[in-house]
Write a protein that holds these residues in place. Structure first.
Motif, mmCIF file in Angstrom:
data_model
loop_
_atom_site.group_PDB
_atom_site.id
_atom_site.type_symbol
_atom_site.label_atom_id
_atom_site.label_comp_id
_atom_site.label_asym_id
_atom_site.label_seq_id
_atom_site.Cartn_x
_atom_site.Cartn_y
_atom_site.Cartn_z
ATOM 1 N N LYS A 40 0.826 -1.217 0.000
ATOM 2 C CA LYS A 40 0.000 0.000 0.000
ATOM 3 C C LYS A 40 0.859 1.265 0.000
ATOM 4 O O LYS A 40 0.665 2.170 -0.830
ATOM 5 N N THR A 41 1.804 1.365 0.930
ATOM 6 C CA THR A 41 2.661 2.549 1.019
ATOM 7 C C THR A 41 3.532 2.693 -0.220
ATOM 8 O O THR A 41 3.726 3.790 -0.739
ATOM 9 N N THR A 42 4.057 1.575 -0.721
ATOM 10 C CA THR A 42 4.881 1.619 -1.932
ATOM 11 C C THR A 42 4.094 2.166 -3.107
ATOM 12 O O THR A 42 4.607 2.971 -3.898
ATOM 13 N N LYS A 45 3.792 5.922 -2.754
ATOM 14 C CA LYS A 45 5.069 6.590 -3.008
ATOM 15 C C LYS A 45 5.419 6.609 -4.497
ATOM 16 O O LYS A 45 6.045 7.566 -4.971
ATOM 17 N N TYR A 79 0.116 14.836 -0.879
ATOM 18 C CA TYR A 79 0.549 13.608 -0.202
ATOM 19 C C TYR A 79 0.695 13.837 1.293
ATOM 20 O O TYR A 79 1.267 14.833 1.734
ATOM 21 N N PRO A 81 2.279 11.627 4.320
ATOM 22 C CA PRO A 81 2.980 10.395 4.715
ATOM 23 C C PRO A 81 2.501 9.915 6.078
ATOM 24 O O PRO A 81 1.753 10.603 6.781
ATOM 25 N N GLN A 82 2.958 8.728 6.474
ATOM 26 C CA GLN A 82 2.596 8.216 7.791
ATOM 27 C C GLN A 82 3.144 9.095 8.900
ATOM 28 O O GLN A 82 2.507 9.288 9.932
ATOM 29 N N ASP A 160 -1.484 8.271 3.645
ATOM 30 C CA ASP A 160 -0.923 7.000 4.117
ATOM 31 C C ASP A 160 -1.233 6.826 5.600
ATOM 32 O O ASP A 160 -0.606 7.445 6.460
ATOM 33 N N GLU A 161 -2.218 6.010 5.892
ATOM 34 C CA GLU A 161 -2.650 5.711 7.261
ATOM 35 C C GLU A 161 -2.883 6.985 8.076
ATOM 36 O O GLU A 161 -2.263 7.187 9.125
#
Length: 262
Positions: A40-42, A45, A79, A81-82, A160-161
């Motif tokens: 998921k994260t990949t 990104k 975007y 990020p976590q 992301d989360e």
């Protein structure tokens, strides 16, 4: 439309994403779900240019995002990020203002400052606007990072989360804002998350990943079924309908011989 076709990527000769095909429309919330290590994260990104795909394409309105310069891409794709630890002291206001960087020249305009102020008020973080970002709780930092992502005013926002450090009340507050922004401002939102019930409540569509592949895409009712969840997660569940959404109730039985998700 954000369109991903035949996307694959590698890490030390190991395939992380395999033949990903999906799209994201403006005005919709699309959740990425799946076990840890599913990719998921990949995937997020790759979409924002942090990672370079090994194969396939990612296009916005027929433009390959890998051909866009940094500022242009940032104006098209926001975007969150976590986590985003800062390397030097920065206030909440300045952190959100960083989301305007692709729109600014040397100095922020009055319009830039008004956007930041509006988002800070909307996120209910005005009381910490001039505190150091590094001194905030994890939940407060999550809300600041979301405000920064929306400050980019991009047509597509990738998260992301975003609820990982939030308590129950603030999870709903944050996702309410995400859904409202998608609907009222015609933004497409792709959000990676682990909570299947949150994904069910707020998503127009859900893409379920396993082992670097998208194995199911559809509405929450199409994807969040007992058979699919058992196959991908190795957990037996009961799925009921609550307030018009699927609601997942896990049992205590774990399937130990399920297929590998690595």
């Amino acid at each position: 439309m954000l369109v991903i076709r035949s996307l694959g990527t590698f890490y030390r000769k190991r395939r992380i994403l395999i033949d990903i095909d999906m799209d994201l429309k403006t005005g919709e919330v699309l959740s990425l779900v799946g076990p840890n290590g599913a990719g998921k994260t990949t995937l997020l990104k790759c979409c924002v240019g942090i990672l370079t795909p090994g194969e396939g394409t990612i296009c916005i309105d027929d433009q390959d995002v890998t051909c866009l310069n940094g500022n242009t891409r940032a104006r098209r794709i926001g975007y969150m990020p976590q986590s985003s630890p800062s390397r030097f002291p920065m206030t909440v206001f300045d952190t959100v203002l960083m989301g305007r960087r692709s729109h600014m020249a040397w100095n922020p305009s009055r319009h830039d400052l008004e956007i930041v102020e509006t988002l800070i008020n909307a996120m209910n973080i005005n009381h910490i606007a001039f505190r150091n970002f590094d001194h905030l709780s994890g939940g407060e930092q999550q809300k600041v990072l979301l405000a920064r992502a929306f400050a980019q005013e991009a047509a597509y926002i990738l998260l992301d989360e975003p609820t990982s450090n939030l308590d129950l009340k603030h999870q709903f507050e944050l996702m309410d804002m995400v859904a409202r922004m998608a609907a009222t401002e015609s933004r497409g939102v792709m959000v990676a998350m682990h909570d299947l019930n949150l994904a069910s409540r707020y998503s127009h569509r859900i893409a379920m990943l396993s082992g670097g592949r998208i194995c199911f895409v559809g509405t929450p009712f199409e994807v969040l079924t007992p058979d699919i969840i058992k196959d991908v997660y190795g957990v037996t569940v009961t799925v009921t309908r609550v307030n018009g959404h699927p609601y997942i109730m896990p049992s205590t039985h774990i399937i130990t011989d399920r297929r590998s998700n690595t």
